[in-house]
Design a protein around this motif. Structure first.
Motif, short mmCIF file in Angstrom:
data_model
loop_
_atom_site.label_atom_id
_atom_site.label_comp_id
_atom_site.label_asym_id
_atom_site.label_seq_id
_atom_site.Cartn_x
_atom_site.Cartn_y
_atom_site.Cartn_z
N SER A 159 39.55 -8.49 7.75
CA SER A 159 40.85 -8.78 7.13
C SER A 159 41.96 -8.70 8.18
CB SER A 159 41.14 -7.79 5.99
OG SER A 159 40.25 -7.99 4.91
N ILE A 160 41.90 -7.67 9.01
CA ILE A 160 42.90 -7.53 10.08
C ILE A 160 42.80 -8.71 11.04
CG2 ILE A 160 43.66 -6.11 12.02
CD1 ILE A 160 42.55 -3.67 10.49
N HIS A 161 41.59 -9.08 11.39
CA HIS A 161 41.36 -10.21 12.30
C HIS A 161 41.99 -11.49 11.76
CE1 HIS A 161 39.15 -12.98 14.95
NE2 HIS A 161 38.87 -13.66 13.85
N ILE A 162 41.74 -11.79 10.50
CA ILE A 162 42.25 -13.02 9.90
C ILE A 162 43.78 -13.01 9.84
CG2 ILE A 162 42.35 -14.35 7.74
CD1 ILE A 162 39.38 -13.52 7.32
N LEU A 163 44.35 -11.87 9.45
CA LEU A 163 45.81 -11.77 9.34
C LEU A 163 46.48 -11.83 10.71
CD1 LEU A 163 46.02 -9.03 6.57
CD2 LEU A 163 46.61 -11.44 6.34
N ALA A 164 45.87 -11.20 11.71
CA ALA A 164 46.43 -11.25 13.07
C ALA A 164 46.39 -12.68 13.61
CB ALA A 164 45.66 -10.30 13.99
N ASN A 165 45.29 -13.38 13.38
CA ASN A 165 45.20 -14.78 13.80
C ASN A 165 46.26 -15.62 13.10
OD1 ASN A 165 42.61 -16.00 15.44
ND2 ASN A 165 42.26 -13.93 14.70
N ALA A 166 46.50 -15.34 11.84
CA ALA A 166 47.51 -16.09 11.09
C ALA A 166 48.90 -15.87 11.68
CB ALA A 166 47.48 -15.68 9.62
N ASN A 189 60.64 -14.92 10.63
CA ASN A 189 61.09 -13.65 10.06
C ASN A 189 60.55 -13.46 8.65
OD1 ASN A 189 63.07 -11.90 11.75
ND2 ASN A 189 63.65 -14.00 12.24
N ASN A 190 60.38 -14.54 7.91
CA ASN A 190 59.73 -14.45 6.60
C ASN A 190 58.27 -14.03 6.76
OD1 ASN A 190 61.96 -15.16 5.08
ND2 ASN A 190 61.48 -17.34 5.05
N ILE A 191 57.59 -14.61 7.74
CA ILE A 191 56.20 -14.27 8.01
C ILE A 191 56.09 -12.79 8.41
CG2 ILE A 191 54.27 -14.63 9.63
CD1 ILE A 191 54.45 -16.85 7.59
N GLN A 192 57.00 -12.34 9.28
CA GLN A 192 56.99 -10.94 9.71
C GLN A 192 57.14 -10.00 8.53
OE1 GLN A 192 59.90 -8.75 9.65
NE2 GLN A 192 58.67 -7.04 10.43
N GLU A 193 58.08 -10.29 7.65
CA GLU A 193 58.31 -9.42 6.49
C GLU A 193 57.10 -9.43 5.56
OE1 GLU A 193 61.66 -9.23 3.01
OE2 GLU A 193 62.34 -9.32 5.11
N PHE A 194 56.52 -10.59 5.38
CA PHE A 194 55.33 -10.72 4.52
C PHE A 194 54.19 -9.85 5.05
CE2 PHE A 194 51.29 -12.80 3.53
CZ PHE A 194 51.36 -12.93 2.16
N PHE A 195 53.91 -9.96 6.36
CA PHE A 195 52.79 -9.22 6.94
C PHE A 195 53.11 -7.72 7.07
CE2 PHE A 195 51.22 -13.39 8.67
CZ PHE A 195 50.04 -13.38 7.93
N HIS A 196 54.36 -7.39 7.37
CA HIS A 196 54.73 -5.97 7.48
C HIS A 196 54.45 -5.23 6.18
CE1 HIS A 196 56.94 -2.37 8.64
NE2 HIS A 196 57.60 -2.45 7.49
N PHE A 197 54.97 -5.76 5.09
CA PHE A 197 54.77 -5.10 3.81
C PHE A 197 53.35 -5.30 3.29
CE2 PHE A 197 59.43 -5.43 3.92
CZ PHE A 197 59.73 -4.10 3.70
N GLY A 198 52.73 -6.42 3.67
CA GLY A 198 51.34 -6.64 3.29
C GLY A 198 50.41 -5.60 3.90
N PHE A 199 50.61 -5.32 5.20
CA PHE A 199 49.78 -4.31 5.86
C PHE A 199 50.04 -2.92 5.27
CE2 PHE A 199 48.94 -7.13 9.63
CZ PHE A 199 47.57 -6.98 9.63
N MET A 202 48.11 -2.74 2.14
CA MET A 202 46.67 -2.63 2.40
C MET A 202 46.29 -1.23 2.87
SD MET A 202 46.02 -6.30 4.27
CE MET A 202 44.26 -6.04 4.55
N LEU A 203 47.24 -0.53 3.52
CA LEU A 203 46.99 0.84 3.97
C LEU A 203 47.28 1.88 2.90
CD1 LEU A 203 48.53 0.52 7.55
CD2 LEU A 203 46.10 0.89 7.01
N GLY A 204 47.76 1.40 1.74
CA GLY A 204 48.05 2.31 0.64
C GLY A 204 49.35 3.05 0.80
N LEU A 205 50.29 2.48 1.58
CA LEU A 205 51.58 3.11 1.84
C LEU A 205 52.66 2.51 0.94
CD1 LEU A 205 51.29 3.06 5.70
CD2 LEU A 205 51.12 5.09 4.25
N PRO A 206 53.73 3.27 0.63
CA PRO A 206 54.79 2.72 -0.22
C PRO A 206 55.48 1.53 0.46
CG PRO A 206 55.45 4.79 0.77
CD PRO A 206 53.98 4.65 1.04
N CYS A 207 55.81 0.51 -0.30
CA CYS A 207 56.34 -0.73 0.24
C CYS A 207 57.80 -0.98 -0.13
CB CYS A 207 55.50 -1.92 -0.24
SG CYS A 207 53.78 -1.84 0.30
N GLU A 208 58.50 0.08 -0.50
CA GLU A 208 59.91 -0.11 -0.84
C GLU A 208 60.68 -0.54 0.41
OE1 GLU A 208 58.25 2.60 -1.45
OE2 GLU A 208 58.21 2.95 -3.61
#
Length: 209
Positions: A159-166, A189-199, A202-208
């Motif tokens: 999953s990390i591999h695919i997202l990093a490639n993206a 910047n939209n992509i960065q925000e999407f992946f930042h909160f997405g990760f 995925m790590l089970g951390l709060p996304c506020e």
């Protein structure tokens, strides 16, 4: 004489860039490159040993700078942060993106050569190589974060591999689609925000935000 030599090299490189952009590395003609620089091929060989050396001279700085930006995804660029998964990390990523976009658009022809005209050259696998390096950095950083914060939620390497490639391919898309710079900044910047909160999710951390 040194000044004349540098002027001649610049003329060769400008001619080569035009030829490579028009015809690609494989089909590019050394005779055409030399002729458009008002030189014989023999005279051109005094400055560049072959066609690949010419291509590399046009793109090597872009490659070096790209690799420098990729290093920022590694562990050493996160250790100094008080909270490497918080807002400061996200803001740092945005600054890195903005600086890299500035560089891309200042060197747009070099990235066009690397991404669309490099087949047959030393750098024909540029995008794949960058994806591999970035992915390895992200994998190491994610595993470091999990250990540092005692995160137990599983996240598989594929999953990390695919997202990093993206992520890497998102940057390539700005060149491949010849986006305007401002459009590219908004997109990335939209992509960065999407992946930042997405990760974080995925790590089970709060996304506020």
């Amino acid at each position: 004489m040194a000044d004349i030599s540098e002027i001649t090299k610049d003329k060769i490189l400008q001619s080569a860039k035009t030829e490579f952009l028009e015809n690609g590395f494989i089909a590019a003609s050394l005779r055409t490159i030399a002729g458009n620089a008002s030189l014989t091929t023999g005279a051109m060989y005094r400055h560049f040993k072959d066609k690949d050396a010419l291509f590399c001279a046009l793109v090597d700085d872009a490659i070096t700078t790209t690799l420098e930006f990729i290093k920022k995804s590694g562990i050493e660029s996160h250790e100094y942060l008080e909270n490497p998964i918080g807002d400061q990390h996200s803001e740092d990523e945005k600054q890195i993106i903005n600086k890299f976009v500035d560089y891309i658009y200042e060197n747009f022809d070099a990235f066009t050569l690397l991404l669309t005209k490099a087949s047959g050259s030393t750098h024909e696998h540029f995008l794949e190589e960058v994806c591999n390096i970035y992915t390895e950095n992200v994998l190491q950083t994610i595993h470091w974060m999990k250990k540092k914060f005692n995160i137990t939620k599983p996240i598989d390497d594929m999953s990390i591999h695919i997202l990093a490639n993206a992520t890497v391919n998102a940057f390539a898309e700005t060149v491949l689609h010849k986006m305007e710079k401002q459009e590219a900044l908004i997109f990335l910047n939209n992509i960065q925000e999407f992946f930042h909160f997405g990760f974080m999710h995925m790590l089970g951390l709060p996304c506020e935000h």
